[in-house]
Design a protein around this motif. Sequence first.
Motif, mmCIF file in Angstrom:
data_model
loop_
_atom_site.group_PDB
_atom_site.id
_atom_site.type_symbol
_atom_site.label_atom_id
_atom_site.label_comp_id
_atom_site.label_asym_id
_atom_site.label_seq_id
_atom_site.Cartn_x
_atom_site.Cartn_y
_atom_site.Cartn_z
ATOM 1 N N THR A 29 19.348 67.377 21.718
ATOM 2 C CA THR A 29 20.630 68.062 21.810
ATOM 3 C C THR A 29 20.702 69.210 20.801
ATOM 4 N N ILE A 30 21.824 69.943 20.824
ATOM 5 C CA ILE A 30 21.971 71.128 19.971
ATOM 6 C C ILE A 30 21.731 70.763 18.505
ATOM 7 N N GLY A 31 20.919 71.555 17.848
ATOM 8 C CA GLY A 31 20.622 71.352 16.433
ATOM 9 C C GLY A 31 19.397 70.488 16.176
ATOM 10 N N ASP A 32 18.910 69.803 17.220
ATOM 11 C CA ASP A 32 17.728 68.946 17.017
ATOM 12 C C ASP A 32 16.483 69.808 16.781
ATOM 13 N N PRO A 33 15.690 69.418 15.768
ATOM 14 C CA PRO A 33 14.410 70.082 15.584
ATOM 15 C C PRO A 33 13.355 69.469 16.500
ATOM 16 N N PHE A 34 12.286 70.173 16.729
ATOM 17 C CA PHE A 34 11.155 69.579 17.450
ATOM 18 C C PHE A 34 9.846 70.069 16.848
ATOM 19 N N ASP A 35 8.822 69.286 17.058
ATOM 20 C CA ASP A 35 7.490 69.556 16.512
ATOM 21 C C ASP A 35 6.523 68.731 17.351
ATOM 22 N N PHE A 36 5.843 69.358 18.282
ATOM 23 C CA PHE A 36 4.921 68.615 19.147
ATOM 24 C C PHE A 36 3.715 69.471 19.514
ATOM 25 N N ARG A 37 2.666 68.785 19.935
ATOM 26 C CA ARG A 37 1.433 69.471 20.325
ATOM 27 C C ARG A 37 1.100 69.150 21.777
ATOM 28 N N LEU A 38 0.567 70.147 22.490
ATOM 29 C CA LEU A 38 0.053 69.936 23.843
ATOM 30 C C LEU A 38 -1.457 70.136 23.813
ATOM 31 N N THR A 39 -2.179 69.196 24.411
ATOM 32 C CA THR A 39 -3.631 69.337 24.508
ATOM 33 C C THR A 39 -3.947 70.487 25.480
ATOM 34 N N VAL A 80 16.592 73.259 18.899
ATOM 35 C CA VAL A 80 17.418 73.451 20.090
ATOM 36 C C VAL A 80 18.683 74.209 19.681
ATOM 37 N N VAL A 81 18.896 75.369 20.279
ATOM 38 C CA VAL A 81 20.035 76.221 19.914
ATOM 39 C C VAL A 81 21.241 75.945 20.797
ATOM 40 N N ASP A 82 20.997 75.677 22.079
ATOM 41 C CA ASP A 82 22.118 75.452 22.998
ATOM 42 C C ASP A 82 21.652 74.622 24.193
ATOM 43 N N VAL A 83 22.557 73.799 24.693
ATOM 44 C CA VAL A 83 22.337 73.068 25.946
ATOM 45 C C VAL A 83 23.642 73.142 26.719
#
Length: 170
Positions: free
Chosen positions: A56-66, A146-149
């Motif tokens: 949701t708005i404000g949530d950070p993310f950090d992930f990798r795609l192979t 996430v800036v907006d949903v």
Amino acid sequence: MIIENRTVVSLNYRLTIDEGGVETEVEVTDESNPFVFLFGSQSVLPKFEESLEGKTIGDPFDFRLTPEEGYGVSSEKNIIQIPISAFLDASGKPDAELLVIGKVLTMNDHEGRMYRGAVKEVNDDTVLMDFNHPLADKTLHFTGEVVDVRLATLEELQHGHAHGSGGHHH
Ligand code: ZN
């Protein structure tokens, strides 16, 4: 509101790839101009969506795609010799502006499909073109927020893309 099908998502993100232990930046969004897309419309990589679902708005993310989850694995089959006649300028000579090693060109096949490829080698009669995706073989590392949903409008769902700021204007 959380990220799910039929929502329009705005993100700020940074994409880096790991090259020999060094993180190289490939793309970064401008703070005032986030990346906007219609979730579930297959406009982005499936695993990219999957990694963001439920946030949701404000949530950070950090992930990798192979590479398999990203832009694929390069193949020798995508490196092709093309007759120099496909690269002539208006005067009928090989076009020196196009034929620069590393330059990315858009080409059509006989069915009119478009392919982007990089010039790899220029010979007298042929040009060796590499049609592998520039990010093939790379592990993609996305970090951001996430800036907006918001709920997609009916029109956006019908068109299959987001409208308004950061989306399509038409
Ligand atoms: Zn539209």
